[in-house]
Design a protein around this motif. Structure first.
Motif: not given
Length: 204
Positions: A20-30, A87-93
Motif C-alpha cells: 500500500f505504501k508503494l502504491k501511495l508513493d506512486q500515486l503522490l508522484y503522479l 487499472l494502474r493500481f488495482h485498488c479502490h481509489i
C-alpha cells in the motif's frame, strides 16, 4: 502470496502495508510531479473506504442496479472514480474535488480522530459460594480508566505504525500566522513579572 505456500493475505499485514505504501508513493508522484490532475495546489490525504457510499451523487440513471444487503443500488450511489487509476493500481481509489471546508474536515477526520475504540469487560468465572463464605470482597474499579483503556488497533494499522510510515501528510506545508487588530495584540506574562518589562515586550 503465491510465493508463500499456505499463506493468505490476511496473515501478512506487513506485506499489505508495504504494498500500500508503494502504491501511495506512486500515486503522490503522479499527482505532484507528473501533474496527473493538473497543477497540484491543495492538500492530499489517504483514506480507505468502500466504493459504495450513502450520499446520492448526481449521476446519470441507468438500468443497471445491484442488491446489496437488502438495498437496491444504482449508478447514482457509485463514488466518482478514475478508470485509469483503478487499472494502474488495482485498488479502490475515490476521486473527488474538495470544494468546501466540509470536504476537508471529512478527509482529515479519519487520520486525526485517533485509534478505534471498543468497550469491553473482563471478569473471572463465578465460583459457587461455599458454606464458609460469609463475606464478599468488594474491589473498587476505575470505570473511566477501563473505558479509555478499552481500545484496539487493527493489524493493518499496527503494521503501518510499526514500519514507521506517515499517518498523514499535507502538501504544501502551511504555517498559521498570528493576526490581530491594531492595539488589540495579546501579551502574555506571569504574575511575578515586572510590569515595566511586560510593557516593553508589548511594544515589540
Amino acid at each position: 502470496m503465491e510465493y508463500l505456500p499456505g499463506m493468505d493475505v490476511a496473515n501478512k499485514p506487513d506485506v499489505i502495508a508495504r504494498v500500500f505504501k508503494l502504491k501511495l508513493d506512486q500515486l503522490l508522484y503522479l499527482i505532484k510531479n507528473k501533474n496527473y490532475f493538473g497543477k497540484c495546489i491543495g492538500g492530499i490525504t489517504r483514506t480507505l473506504s468502500s466504493m459504495i457510499v450513502v450520499p446520492v451523487y448526481r449521476r446519470r440513471r441507468t438500468e443497471a442496479s445491484v442488491l446489496k444487503k437488502g438495498v437496491l443500488l444504482d449508478n447514482q450511489y457509485v463514488v466518482p472514480y478514475n478508470r485509469d487509476l483503478l487499472l494502474r493500481f488495482h485498488c479502490h481509489i475515490n476521486v473527488e474535488v474538495c470544494n468546501s471546508s466540509r470536504s476537508l474536515k471529512y478527509l482529515f477526520k479519519y487520520c486525526l480522530k485517533g485509534h478505534n475504540t471498543t468497550t469491553m469487560l473482563l471478569r473471572k468465572k463465578n465460583k459457587k459460594n461455599t458454606p464458609d463464605e460469609t463475606t464478599t470482597k468488594v474491589k473498587s474499579t476505575d470505570e473511566i480508566k477501563n473505558f479509555l483503556d478499552g481500545r484496539y488497533i487493527c493489524v493493518s494499522e499496527a503494521a503501518w505504525r510499526l514500519l514507521g510510515f506517515d499517518i498523514h501528510h499535507r502538501f504544501p506545508s502551511v504555517e498559521r500566522l498570528t493576526v490581530h487588530m491594531e492595539d488589540e495584540k495579546s501579551v502574555s506574562f506571569k504574575p511575578h513579572d515586572d510590569l515595566g518589562d511586560v510593557a516593553e515586550r508589548a511594544k515589540i
